[in-house]
Write a protein that holds these residues in place. Structure first.
Motif, PDB file in Angstrom:
ATOM      1  N   SER A   1     -32.205-137.899  33.783  1.00 36.80           N
ATOM      2  CA  SER A   1     -31.358-137.006  34.677  1.00 36.80           C
ATOM      3  C   SER A   1     -31.308-137.511  36.291  1.00 36.80           C
ATOM      4  CB  SER A   1     -31.633-135.824  34.910  1.00 36.80           C
ATOM      5  OG  SER A   1     -32.743-135.123  35.395  1.00 36.80           O
ATOM      6  N   MET A   2     -32.701-138.088  36.341  1.00 33.22           N
ATOM      7  CA  MET A   2     -32.873-138.725  37.797  1.00 33.22           C
ATOM      8  C   MET A   2     -32.181-140.228  37.963  1.00 33.22           C
ATOM      9  SD  MET A   2     -35.603-136.795  39.061  1.00 33.22           S
ATOM     10  CE  MET A   2     -36.347-135.464  38.204  1.00 33.22           C
ATOM     11  N   LEU A   3     -31.807-140.776  36.728  1.00 36.57           N
ATOM     12  CA  LEU A   3     -31.265-142.166  36.982  1.00 36.57           C
ATOM     13  C   LEU A   3     -29.809-142.254  36.651  1.00 36.57           C
ATOM     14  CD1 LEU A   3     -34.454-143.322  34.571  1.00 36.57           C
ATOM     15  CD2 LEU A   3     -34.215-143.593  37.238  1.00 36.57           C
ATOM     16  N   VAL A   4     -29.157-141.337  36.904  1.00 40.35           N
ATOM     17  CA  VAL A   4     -27.718-141.529  36.738  1.00 40.35           C
ATOM     18  C   VAL A   4     -26.711-141.006  37.717  1.00 40.35           C
ATOM     19  CG1 VAL A   4     -27.952-140.814  34.433  1.00 40.35           C
ATOM     20  CG2 VAL A   4     -27.592-139.029  35.540  1.00 40.35           C
ATOM     21  N   TRP A   5     -27.298-140.803  39.212  1.00 37.11           N
ATOM     22  CA  TRP A   5     -26.722-140.390  39.929  1.00 37.11           C
ATOM     23  C   TRP A   5     -25.336-141.236  40.493  1.00 37.11           C
ATOM     24  CZ3 TRP A   5     -30.959-143.236  40.969  1.00 37.11           C
ATOM     25  CH2 TRP A   5     -30.535-144.236  41.962  1.00 37.11           C
ATOM     26  N   VAL A   6     -25.518-142.470  40.309  1.00 36.87           N
ATOM     27  CA  VAL A   6     -24.477-143.534  40.472  1.00 36.87           C
ATOM     28  C   VAL A   6     -23.186-143.098  39.867  1.00 36.87           C
ATOM     29  CG1 VAL A   6     -23.693-145.676  41.048  1.00 36.87           C
ATOM     30  CG2 VAL A   6     -25.937-144.942  41.753  1.00 36.87           C
ATOM     31  N   HIS A   7     -23.089-142.522  38.605  1.00 38.66           N
ATOM     32  CA  HIS A   7     -21.718-142.014  37.923  1.00 38.66           C
ATOM     33  C   HIS A   7     -21.207-141.399  38.699  1.00 38.66           C
ATOM     34  CE1 HIS A   7     -23.926-138.794  35.591  1.00 38.66           C
ATOM     35  NE2 HIS A   7     -23.531-138.154  36.719  1.00 38.66           N
ATOM     36  N   HIS A   8     -21.364-140.874  39.774  1.00 38.83           N
ATOM     37  CA  HIS A   8     -20.578-139.821  40.556  1.00 38.83           C
ATOM     38  C   HIS A   8     -19.823-140.683  41.563  1.00 38.83           C
ATOM     39  CE1 HIS A   8     -21.774-135.979  38.906  1.00 38.83           C
ATOM     40  NE2 HIS A   8     -23.196-136.648  38.999  1.00 38.83           N
ATOM     41  N   PHE A   9     -19.915-141.956  41.659  1.00 37.10           N
ATOM     42  CA  PHE A   9     -19.236-142.618  42.424  1.00 37.10           C
ATOM     43  C   PHE A   9     -19.220-144.292  41.940  1.00 37.10           C
ATOM     44  CE2 PHE A   9     -23.186-141.370  44.812  1.00 37.10           C
ATOM     45  CZ  PHE A   9     -24.023-142.273  44.773  1.00 37.10           C
ATOM     46  N   TYR A  10     -18.980-144.307  40.958  1.00 38.71           N
ATOM     47  CA  TYR A  10     -18.459-145.664  40.108  1.00 38.71           C
ATOM     48  C   TYR A  10     -17.409-146.370  41.050  1.00 38.71           C
ATOM     49  CZ  TYR A  10     -20.616-144.459  35.466  1.00 38.71           C
ATOM     50  OH  TYR A  10     -21.625-144.263  34.485  1.00 38.71           O
ATOM     51  N   THR A  11     -16.571-145.611  41.545  1.00 35.63           N
ATOM     52  CA  THR A  11     -15.370-146.169  42.274  1.00 35.63           C
ATOM     53  C   THR A  11     -15.645-146.530  43.681  1.00 35.63           C
ATOM     54  OG1 THR A  11     -14.953-144.089  42.851  1.00 35.63           O
ATOM     55  CG2 THR A  11     -13.814-144.871  40.887  1.00 35.63           C
ATOM     56  N   MET A  12     -16.934-146.616  44.010  1.00 34.54           N
ATOM     57  CA  MET A  12     -17.266-147.089  45.472  1.00 34.54           C
ATOM     58  C   MET A  12     -17.403-148.574  45.498  1.00 34.54           C
ATOM     59  SD  MET A  12     -21.095-146.689  46.406  1.00 34.54           S
ATOM     60  CE  MET A  12     -22.522-147.288  45.622  1.00 34.54           C
ATOM     61  N   GLY A  13     -16.977-149.271  44.600  1.00 34.96           N
ATOM     62  CA  GLY A  13     -17.064-150.545  44.436  1.00 34.96           C
ATOM     63  C   GLY A  13     -18.303-151.439  44.534  1.00 34.96           C
TER      64      GLY A  13
ATOM     65  N   GLY B   1     -19.872-152.932  42.267  1.00 30.84           N
ATOM     66  CA  GLY B   1     -19.867-153.983  41.309  1.00 30.84           C
ATOM     67  C   GLY B   1     -20.221-153.548  39.879  1.00 30.84           C
ATOM     68  N   PRO B   2     -19.543-154.496  39.157  1.00 28.23           N
ATOM     69  CA  PRO B   2     -19.836-154.017  37.533  1.00 28.23           C
ATOM     70  C   PRO B   2     -21.346-154.342  36.989  1.00 28.23           C
ATOM     71  CG  PRO B   2     -18.951-156.408  37.845  1.00 28.23           C
ATOM     72  CD  PRO B   2     -19.117-155.688  39.199  1.00 28.23           C
TER      73      PRO B   2
END
Ligand code: HEM
Ligand SMILES: [Cu+2]
Lengths: 324, 656
Positions: free
Chosen positions: B323-335, B337-338
């Motif tokens: 749960s501490m390692l997933v926070w970026v999934h809330h802004f995948y769309t910030m560009g 990079g893949p």
């Protein structure tokens, strides 16, 4: 019991009414892509639906079976359930299977992610058309640097040609989304993100900001018109010849929080500011955002016009700010 | 300092005026009622200053129910507004305020207090402790949470509500775009409540590590206590991040710094990262105790030991780490990079594996059991298929490339309600029905409970299932209205119908509480369900304030089940009873809550000198506390014998 049945009946009938009036209902735009980027995403979604459907069926079947079979009945009142601790083999199996499904879903996710960052396959031989999309409260500004034209709240693109949108914002964070053509991406002040799009059908598509940015958020929509190359060129020419020029004063006025209709100009605001630049001039108007309630202090007024080096703005285009 | 007196109260809006009048009337009503029935002293000395973990738990739950009402009314207002196209019931500004307060209240002032309240009631009993490790700190936690909630709710009628979403993204939430003080309420109120939560986390960890009954090794601890431990760990790790983020946000808004602004090199994505570094763990903070509740209920009413105990513990540990390692999934769309998106897709989807393990373990706990359809079990059963929908749509959202189409739409809103409502609200209902008799000595009525259950379930699915499709039709979240041509109205309208059922379900719960208090049969049986397994059922009902006359010895998981199996008939040798050391009540936490509320209020209004002066009130309380030398008191043996005799019966007083 009777009451519950009639309740259920009324719910079902309400649903039926809605289904029958389905002709008025919006289509599922995500399932109706009009370009290769949105198609790629849809392929991924469909792939995920297959596996997710499988999981749902298995788990719900197991659930119904177990709950039905082991329900308490008057005739099993003396049944003493076994106090089992678990079973390693079974536990390993139900760890391994979800793990495998995750891998099965992961691989195409990664490949799609990388694909979406590039000019779609089959269109690599064409030079992409570059359009700067700048979001402001509450309008979309599209600048065509090569054609030297600018539009507000609508964007025309040639069909079957890759378009590179360079996204930035004049203020709040927004999200550029044309669901029929591609997934969305954020626009952020003083940063630039990029999005490749191809429309492979002519037509008008709906685009909007999907990231909440205050009072005028709902209205922040735009139209994408995918035209034949001839029509597009004709339109560009017409704009270049007939549309008025935008000045910085006019532009500053447009950046104030407001709703604008469609507008067209025969030059671009990139002449004096590129909001993607780290040192871009700001056009902030905190006083215009007052709503009911107790007014707080604002701070930004005094530094409104520092850092205005317009002559630099050109070579910041396409800079490497996209990594933020 | 320039106080604009005429602008403090919000005027000119009938809805808000109505609430202002209602609030004043309610307050007058409470004061008059308390005075008339001469209950002030009782309220003060038995409840507000009580350090008894069970009473603190009850106060948390009362607060949670009130906040559920407020958050629920917000939800209904949104559903009413979007029921038909181009509706004018709420304007854009109001809608924005309403979804912001709805989100914040539901998560921080409904879900959190409910769960912390349930933990307070059940956890010390489950591990055979007499209280939490720091009883007075526990009361302080409650009062700070309460002060934060009051300050936040005040914004509706005084000063203006926050309006930048529960995520309060900058720069929108900064002074450049929201110059009113509404978002100050967010920054300050959540800070105050957050301090309280952080202290609860520390308190629970110490309690579990230090105060378990003899023989209760960690791996013999009931699952709910395990989830409490892990949740508390996440609280202690994640909340300080939020504390810092709020502090920076407060500085930006009140003192004009530039951490997150557009001007002068602020970084808006820094807020987003800090927020979700706390925010994602936060959703696991609320979901893990819920998993614990289901584990207890499912074992009790299947009459079976929890299947795969060890793997259940491992699963929650793995979930907490991921749960501490997933926070970026809330802004995948910030560009970003893949490559980065791929990494966070992997961590996000990986959470499905331990969650799946838990699902299967629950199912196999029921297998070969004897499943009784009591109210708590019904909620647990309903949880499984509905949470499954929440979970699989979570995997869909976790696939970053697909998320580009779901992000910021009602698909997402549907998803997180499908996790939060079955995952938290259903669990809270299950826990209320399950532990209610232990706390109050009577059950909640089962027949009204069935109404509550069916209305709420039908309502929930009817409200939120259509939203998945609305999202796929291109409906963004947080839109206050939509045009008729958009073709969104059929599903929006359907969803609004569902909200009526939801409201009816909540009303049924309230009616059930009222009815059961008046009419439900009283019981003093220690195990009113008859099939309970854990220690909290091994003592009197309602639980005496010292919990256990003699702390039980534990030899296995399901300690109470073992006692029953060993035909331990609760004989108690009076000679074994010793005086019990208990902590004394304290008024200081109430004072501290008030001091924080006052200082916070001035800070929100940016009256800095006043805020600085009232900060001394807080320091004064801390100084007073450092000079306190109260060692508590002893419960005399006679009192214990008297209590124990009444529920165990006279025959059991012979020594074994
Ligand atoms: C009781 C019935 C509920 C109803 C009718 C309801 C309805 C809604 C609606 C209509 C929205 C906003 C949709 C939009 O973006 O326009 C929303 C947002 C939200 N809800 Fe609920 N909800 C309910 C319960 C809950 C619960 C129990 C929780 C949490 C435990 C919750 C958490 C949230 C959050 C965090 C948001 C996002 C707010 C934001 O966009 O900033 N809701 N809800
Ligand atoms: Cu998350």
């Amino acid at each position: 019991m009777k009451k519950r049945k009639s309740l259920l009946l009324s719910v079902v009938s309400v649903m039926l009414v809605f289904l029958l009036s389905g002709c008025e209902m919006a289509e599922l735009v995500v399932f109706n892509p009009k370009g290769p980027q949105a198609e790629k995403i849809l392929d991924l979604i469909n792939w995920s639906l297959v596996w997710i459907g499988l999981i749902m069926v298995v788990v719900i079947a197991l659930f119904v079976y177990i709950v039905w079979k082991y329900r308490a009945r008057p005739d099993n009142a003396d049944y003493e359930p076994p106090q089992e601790k678990g079973n390693h083999l079974v536990e390993i199996i139900w760890t391994a299977i979800p793990f495998i499904i995750v891998v099965i879903l992961m691989v195409p996710t990664v490949t799609t992610l990388f694909d979406l960052e590039e000019v779609p396959a089959g269109y690599e031989d064409q030079e992409p058309l570059v359009i700067h999309a700048t979001s402001a409260d509450w309008k979309w500004i599209f600048s065509y640097p090569e054609q030297n034209i600018e539009t507000i709240n609508y964007v025309n693109i040639p069909v079957n040609r890759p378009v590179l949108f360079k996204l930035t914002s004049a203020g709040t964070m927004q999200s550029f989304w044309i669901p029929a053509l591609s997934g969305q991406k954020y626009t952020m002040a003083k940063m630039e993100t990029e999005l490749y799009i191809v429309a492979d059908h002519e037509g008008s598509y709906f685009g909007r900001n999907s990231n909440f940015n205050g009072k005028g958020f709902k209205e922040m929509e735009f139209e994408v018109l995918a035209q034949s190359p001839q029509d597009f060129d004709k339109w560009v020419k017409e704009v270049q010849e007939k549309a008025p020029k935008l000045t910085e004063e006019m532009y500053a006025e447009k950046l104030k929080p407001s709703h604008l209709g469609r507008e067209t100009f025969s030059n671009t605001h990139l002449e004096w500011v590129d909001h993607a630049d780290h040192h871009a001039k700001e056009y902030l108007n905190p006083e215009l955002y007052r709503v009911h309630g107790y007014p707080g202090k604002t701070f930004t007024d005094e530094n409104n016009d520092i850092d205005n080096d317009t002559e630099n703005s050109d070579h910041h285009h396409g800079g490497d700010h996209s990594g933020h | 300092m320039d106080i604009k007196w005429d602008k403090i109260l919000i005027t000119g809006d009938p809805l808000i005026l109505g609430s202002q009048i209602a609030i004043v009337l309610t307050m007058v009503g409470i004061v008059v009622g308390l005075t008339y029935f001469k209950k002030w002293k009782y309220l003060w000395s038995e409840w507000l200053t009580s350090v008894d973990h069970k009473r603190i738990g009850i106060m948390y739950i009362i607060m949670g129910v009130l906040m559920f009402f407020r958050g629920g009314v917000d939800g209904l207002m949104m559903k009413a507004q979007t029921a038909v196209p181009e509706n004018t019931f709420l304007d854009a500004q109001h809608y924005n305020e309403v979804f912001t307060t709805h989100g914040v209240i539901m998560i921080l002032f409904m879900a959190m207090p409910m769960l912390i309240g349930i933990i307070n009631i059940a956890m010390p009993l489950q591990i055979g402790a007499r209280d939490v490790a720091f009883p007075q700190l526990n009361l302080l936690s409650f009062w700070l949470t309460f002060a934060g909630a009051m300050l936040f709710n005040l914004s509706f009628v005084v000063g203006g509500s926050p309006d930048a979403g529960w995520t309060s993204y900058f720069p929108l939430a900064g002074k450049e775009f929201t110059p009113g003080i509404g978002n100050n309420f967010y920054m300050v109120a959540l800070q105050i409540a957050g301090i309280g939560t952080l202290m609860s986390g520390i308190n629970f960890i110490v309690t579990i590590m230090k105060m378990r009954a003899p023989g209760m090794k960690l791996m013999r601890m009931p699952m709910f206590s395990w989830t409490t431990l892990i949740t508390s760990l996440i609280i202690v790790i994640a909340f300080p991040i939020f504390t810092v983020a709020l502090l920076l946000g407060t500085m930006d808004r009140i003192f004009g710094t530039h951490f997150f602004t557009v001007a002068d090199g602020g970084l808006d994505m820094l807020w987003a990262n800090l927020f979700w570094l706390w925010g994602h763990p936060e959703v696991y903070i609320v979901i893990l105790p819920a998993f614990g509740i289901y584990s207890e209920v499912v074992a009790t009413f299947s009459k079976k030991r929890l299947y795969g105990y060890t793997s259940m513990v491992m699963a929650i540990v793995v979930i907490s780490a991921l749960s501490m390692l997933v926070w970026v999934h809330h802004f995948y769309t910030m560009g970003v990079g893949p490559a980065v998106n791929s990494v966070f897709s992997i961590t996000t989807m990986a959470i499905a594996v331990p969650t799946g393990i838990k699902m299967f373990n629950w199912l196999f706990t029921m297998r070969k059991g004897r499943i009784e359809f009591t109210a708590p079990m019904m909620w647990t059963l309903a949880f499984i298929p509905t949470f499954l929908i929440g979970g699989v749509t979570g995997v869909m959202l976790g696939m970053a490339a697909a998320d580009f189409q779901y992000h910021n739409t009602l698909f997402l809103v549907a998803h997180f309600h499908y996790t939060l409502i079955p995952g938290v609200v259903y669990a809270v209902f299950a826990a209320l029905y399950y532990w209610w008799p232990k706390v109050f000595g009577f059950k909640l009525n089962e027949r009204i409970g069935k109404w509550h259950f069916w209305l709420f379930n039908i309502g929930f699915n009817l409200t939120f299932f259509p939203m998945f499709f609305l999202g796929l039709q291109g409906a963004a979240r947080r839109m206050y209205t939509y045009s008729e041509e958009s073709g969104l109205w059929p599903l929006y309208a359907l969803s609004a119908v569902g909200a009526i059922f939801l409201a009816a379900g909540f009303a049924a719960l309230c009616y059930n509480i009222y009815w059961s208090i008046r009419y439900e049969k009283r019981t003093t049986e220690n195990d009113p369900w008859g099939t309970a397994r854990t220690l909290e059922w091994a003592t009197a009902t309602p639980v005496p304030h010292y919990n256990f006359a003699v702390v039980p010895e534990v030899t296995d998981v399901d300690a109470y089940w073992e006692m029953k199996k060993n035909k331990d008939n609760f004989a108690l040798d009076p000679n074994k009873i010793k005086p019990i050391h208990m902590p004394s009540n304290s008024g200081l936490p109430v004072y501290m809550g008030a001091a924080f509320l006052i200082a916070g209020f001035f800070l929100v209004f940016e009256w800095i000198p006043l805020a600085a002066i009232s900060a001394f009130l807080i320091f004064a309380g801390m100084i007073k506390r450092s000079f306190e030398y109260d060692d508590g008191y002893y419960v005399p043996v006679e009192e214990i014998i008297e209590k124990e005799r009444t529920w165990r019966g006279d025959s059991k007083w012979k020594a074994k």
